[in-house]
Motif scaffolding. Structure first.
Motif, PDB file in Angstrom:
ATOM      1  N   CYS A   1      36.740  22.889  58.632  1.00  0.00           N
ATOM      2  CA  CYS A   1      37.988  23.623  58.426  1.00  0.00           C
ATOM      3  C   CYS A   1      38.869  22.821  57.478  1.00  0.00           C
ATOM      4  O   CYS A   1      39.219  21.671  57.771  1.00  0.00           O
ATOM      5  N   ALA A   2      39.235  23.411  56.344  1.00  0.00           N
ATOM      6  CA  ALA A   2      39.999  22.677  55.349  1.00  0.00           C
ATOM      7  C   ALA A   2      40.922  23.609  54.575  1.00  0.00           C
ATOM      8  O   ALA A   2      40.629  24.797  54.394  1.00  0.00           O
ATOM      9  N   LYS A   3      42.012  23.050  54.108  1.00  0.00           N
ATOM     10  CA  LYS A   3      42.932  23.740  53.201  1.00  0.00           C
ATOM     11  C   LYS A   3      42.784  23.118  51.820  1.00  0.00           C
ATOM     12  O   LYS A   3      42.876  21.895  51.668  1.00  0.00           O
ATOM     13  N   LEU A   4      42.589  23.957  50.812  1.00  0.00           N
ATOM     14  CA  LEU A   4      42.307  23.491  49.463  1.00  0.00           C
ATOM     15  C   LEU A   4      43.508  23.773  48.570  1.00  0.00           C
ATOM     16  O   LEU A   4      43.669  24.871  48.048  1.00  0.00           O
ATOM     17  N   ASN A   5      44.367  22.787  48.424  1.00  0.00           N
ATOM     18  CA  ASN A   5      45.516  22.976  47.545  1.00  0.00           C
ATOM     19  C   ASN A   5      45.052  22.938  46.093  1.00  0.00           C
ATOM     20  O   ASN A   5      44.107  22.232  45.748  1.00  0.00           O
ATOM     21  N   ALA A   6      45.727  23.709  45.249  1.00  0.00           N
ATOM     22  CA  ALA A   6      45.217  23.980  43.908  1.00  0.00           C
ATOM     23  C   ALA A   6      45.923  23.169  42.831  1.00  0.00           C
ATOM     24  O   ALA A   6      47.075  22.752  42.970  1.00  0.00           O
ATOM     25  N   ALA A   7      45.196  22.950  41.736  1.00  0.00           N
ATOM     26  CA  ALA A   7      45.731  22.340  40.515  1.00  0.00           C
ATOM     27  C   ALA A   7      44.738  22.617  39.400  1.00  0.00           C
ATOM     28  O   ALA A   7      43.545  22.825  39.659  1.00  0.00           O
ATOM     29  N   LYS A   8      45.210  22.628  38.183  1.00  0.00           N
ATOM     30  CA  LYS A   8      44.292  22.783  37.058  1.00  0.00           C
ATOM     31  C   LYS A   8      43.457  21.516  36.945  1.00  0.00           C
ATOM     32  O   LYS A   8      43.979  20.425  36.800  1.00  0.00           O
ATOM     33  N   GLY A   9      42.147  21.684  37.048  1.00  0.00           N
ATOM     34  CA  GLY A   9      41.249  20.539  37.038  1.00  0.00           C
ATOM     35  C   GLY A   9      40.877  20.044  38.415  1.00  0.00           C
ATOM     36  O   GLY A   9      40.096  19.094  38.539  1.00  0.00           O
ATOM     37  N   ALA A  10      41.397  20.687  39.478  1.00  0.00           N
ATOM     38  CA  ALA A  10      41.057  20.285  40.850  1.00  0.00           C
ATOM     39  C   ALA A  10      39.675  20.817  41.218  1.00  0.00           C
ATOM     40  O   ALA A  10      39.347  21.971  40.962  1.00  0.00           O
ATOM     41  N   TRP A  11      38.896  19.969  41.866  1.00  0.00           N
ATOM     42  CA  TRP A  11      37.516  20.300  42.221  1.00  0.00           C
ATOM     43  C   TRP A  11      37.190  19.747  43.611  1.00  0.00           C
ATOM     44  O   TRP A  11      36.389  18.834  43.757  1.00  0.00           O
ATOM     45  N   PRO A  12      37.802  20.292  44.670  1.00  0.00           N
ATOM     46  CA  PRO A  12      37.459  19.848  46.023  1.00  0.00           C
ATOM     47  C   PRO A  12      36.062  20.326  46.393  1.00  0.00           C
ATOM     48  O   PRO A  12      35.640  21.425  46.006  1.00  0.00           O
ATOM     49  N   ALA A  13      35.347  19.506  47.143  1.00  0.00           N
ATOM     50  CA  ALA A  13      33.973  19.851  47.503  1.00  0.00           C
ATOM     51  C   ALA A  13      33.629  19.351  48.895  1.00  0.00           C
ATOM     52  O   ALA A  13      34.109  18.302  49.328  1.00  0.00           O
ATOM     53  N   ILE A  14      32.789  20.136  49.588  1.00  0.00           N
ATOM     54  CA  ILE A  14      32.209  19.758  50.873  1.00  0.00           C
ATOM     55  C   ILE A  14      30.718  20.010  50.723  1.00  0.00           C
ATOM     56  O   ILE A  14      30.292  21.137  50.477  1.00  0.00           O
ATOM     57  N   TRP A  15      29.904  18.948  50.877  1.00  0.00           N
ATOM     58  CA  TRP A  15      28.493  19.109  50.548  1.00  0.00           C
ATOM     59  C   TRP A  15      27.641  18.089  51.282  1.00  0.00           C
ATOM     60  O   TRP A  15      28.176  17.249  52.010  1.00  0.00           O
ATOM     61  N   MET A  16      26.319  18.168  51.091  1.00  0.00           N
ATOM     62  CA  MET A  16      25.403  17.323  51.839  1.00  0.00           C
ATOM     63  C   MET A  16      24.284  16.812  50.938  1.00  0.00           C
ATOM     64  O   MET A  16      23.817  17.522  50.041  1.00  0.00           O
ATOM     65  N   LEU A  17      23.884  15.571  51.206  1.00  0.00           N
ATOM     66  CA  LEU A  17      22.766  14.942  50.504  1.00  0.00           C
ATOM     67  C   LEU A  17      21.818  14.320  51.526  1.00  0.00           C
ATOM     68  O   LEU A  17      22.246  13.939  52.623  1.00  0.00           O
ATOM     69  N   PRO A  18      20.532  14.180  51.175  1.00  0.00           N
ATOM     70  CA  PRO A  18      19.564  13.626  52.126  1.00  0.00           C
ATOM     71  C   PRO A  18      19.740  12.123  52.294  1.00  0.00           C
ATOM     72  O   PRO A  18      20.057  11.408  51.346  1.00  0.00           O
ATOM     73  N   GLU A  19      19.509  11.644  53.516  1.00  0.00           N
ATOM     74  CA  GLU A  19      19.643  10.224  53.810  1.00  0.00           C
ATOM     75  C   GLU A  19      18.568   9.391  53.119  1.00  0.00           C
ATOM     76  O   GLU A  19      18.833   8.269  52.678  1.00  0.00           O
ATOM     77  N   LYS A  20      17.352   9.915  52.987  1.00  0.00           N
ATOM     78  CA  LYS A  20      16.239   9.072  52.562  1.00  0.00           C
ATOM     79  C   LYS A  20      15.441   9.654  51.404  1.00  0.00           C
ATOM     80  O   LYS A  20      14.244   9.375  51.278  1.00  0.00           O
ATOM     81  N   ALA A  21      16.062  10.440  50.553  1.00  0.00           N
ATOM     82  CA  ALA A  21      15.342  11.008  49.412  1.00  0.00           C
ATOM     83  C   ALA A  21      16.243  11.012  48.195  1.00  0.00           C
ATOM     84  O   ALA A  21      17.466  11.111  48.298  1.00  0.00           O
ATOM     85  N   ALA A  22      15.637  10.906  47.022  1.00  0.00           N
ATOM     86  CA  ALA A  22      16.391  10.848  45.773  1.00  0.00           C
ATOM     87  C   ALA A  22      16.788  12.253  45.309  1.00  0.00           C
ATOM     88  O   ALA A  22      16.186  13.253  45.696  1.00  0.00           O
ATOM     89  N   TRP A  23      17.805  12.299  44.471  1.00  0.00           N
ATOM     90  CA  TRP A  23      18.246  13.567  43.884  1.00  0.00           C
ATOM     91  C   TRP A  23      17.517  13.772  42.553  1.00  0.00           C
ATOM     92  O   TRP A  23      17.340  12.815  41.809  1.00  0.00           O
ATOM     93  N   PRO A  24      17.060  14.996  42.224  1.00  0.00           N
ATOM     94  CA  PRO A  24      17.261  16.239  42.980  1.00  0.00           C
ATOM     95  C   PRO A  24      16.121  16.604  43.917  1.00  0.00           C
ATOM     96  O   PRO A  24      16.196  17.613  44.605  1.00  0.00           O
ATOM     97  N   SER A  25      15.056  15.770  43.945  1.00  0.00           N
ATOM     98  CA  SER A  25      13.885  16.153  44.728  1.00  0.00           C
ATOM     99  C   SER A  25      14.193  16.292  46.211  1.00  0.00           C
ATOM    100  O   SER A  25      13.579  17.092  46.915  1.00  0.00           O
ATOM    101  N   GLY A  26      15.166  15.503  46.703  1.00  0.00           N
ATOM    102  CA  GLY A  26      15.519  15.578  48.114  1.00  0.00           C
ATOM    103  C   GLY A  26      16.422  16.734  48.475  1.00  0.00           C
ATOM    104  O   GLY A  26      16.624  17.035  49.643  1.00  0.00           O
ATOM    105  N   GLY A  27      17.001  17.375  47.453  1.00  0.00           N
ATOM    106  CA  GLY A  27      17.858  18.529  47.693  1.00  0.00           C
ATOM    107  C   GLY A  27      19.333  18.189  47.788  1.00  0.00           C
ATOM    108  O   GLY A  27      19.716  17.035  47.993  1.00  0.00           O
TER     109      GLY A  27
END
Length: 267
Positions: free
Chosen positions: A116-142
């Motif tokens: 649950c988050a509130k995303l306040n705005a601005a020109k050039g603002a890029w808030p993100a919520i995301w996930m990466l694998p603990e034991k694999a490299a990008w992008p093969s790990g997803g």
């Protein structure tokens, strides 16, 4: 008239409450709450779970900092800021941004994660919520992008990346991205359900799309059946979001809570 005034006052109180936090949501049907973070600490977030994201060379982390002004705990919220750099003379970055992740501390697999988050705005603002694998490299790990917002958009982007979608460029078989409508002035709940054969995405409990495992001769189509850590960051600028407007800063991302659910046993 008095009765009308009382009703109006109550309505204003309810509106202020809605704007100030997420509504209390029920546990989704078929799920049980396994873990939650409510950010009720007064001075700092829980260092047993979260770390500040270090600076890197990519668009998403090239302004990351541990500078205190980009972080705060306020009324049960984690606040991450993007600011113009006016004070850190030993840092040549024009902007400074705050972000946290659970890398090496807490991972998630086969469940539903909600933020649950509130995303306040601005020109050039890029808030993100995301996930990466603990034991694999990008992008093969997803990569699982639960939410990305650009500038003043009234939508959030939800995407998956992998060797299949990024290296091979196969983004529409099956569709690897979608968008969901958000309330720009209020808190929103972003979610993904992770299962061995699919990822399903939601914005405010509205299903946006499902990315399934499919039969294909190509490699790396579904690397998502493994533990992933969570990243929450308030980045500025980059080739996708565009240039930053300094007059719009500072800008904040306010995180009310994070919840992780697991399927109820059918036994």
């Amino acid at each position: 008239m008095k009765q009308f005034k009382n009703l109006l006052f109550i309505s204003l109180i309810l509106l202020c409450w809605l704007l100030a936090s997420c509504k209390t949501s029920k546990t989704p049907s078929g799920w049980t709450l396994a873990w939650e973070e409510n950010f009720n600490q007064k001075k700092d977030f829980d260092l047993k779970v979260w770390s500040k994201i270090p600076r890197g060379k990519s668009d998403w982390n090239n302004y990351m900092t541990d500078f205190d002004s980009c972080y705060s705990m306020r009324k049960g919220k984690l606040v991450l800021r993007g600011i113009a750099n006016h004070t850190q003379r030993n840092d040549t970055a024009p902007y400074l941004t705050g972000g946290v992740y659970t890398k090496g501390k807490k991972a998630f697999d086969s469940g539903r994660i909600e933020i649950c988050a509130k995303l306040n705005a601005a020109k050039g603002a890029w808030p993100a919520i995301w996930m990466l694998p603990e034991k694999a490299a990008w992008p093969s790990g997803g990569e699982i992008d639960i939410m990305e917002r650009l500038n003043y958009d009234s939508i959030a982007y939800q995407t998956v990346h992998s060797h299949y979608t990024y290296t091979l460029g196969i983004k529409d078989n099956p569709p690897s991205h979608s968008t969901g409508v958000i309330h720009p002035e209020r808190y929103n709940v972003f979610a993904v359900e992770m299962s061995p054969d699919s990822l399903s995405f939601y914005v405010n409990d509205v299903h946006t799309f499902t990315y399934p495992r499919i039969q294909t001769k190509e490699e790396g189509q579904f690397p998502f059946n493994q533990p992933f850590y969570l990243l929450i960051d308030m980045q500025l600028g980059g080739s996708w979001v565009g240039a930053v407007e300094p007059e719009d800063l500072p800008v904040e991302m306010e995180v009310d809570w994070v919840r992780f659910y697991q399927r109820k046993s059918t036994k």
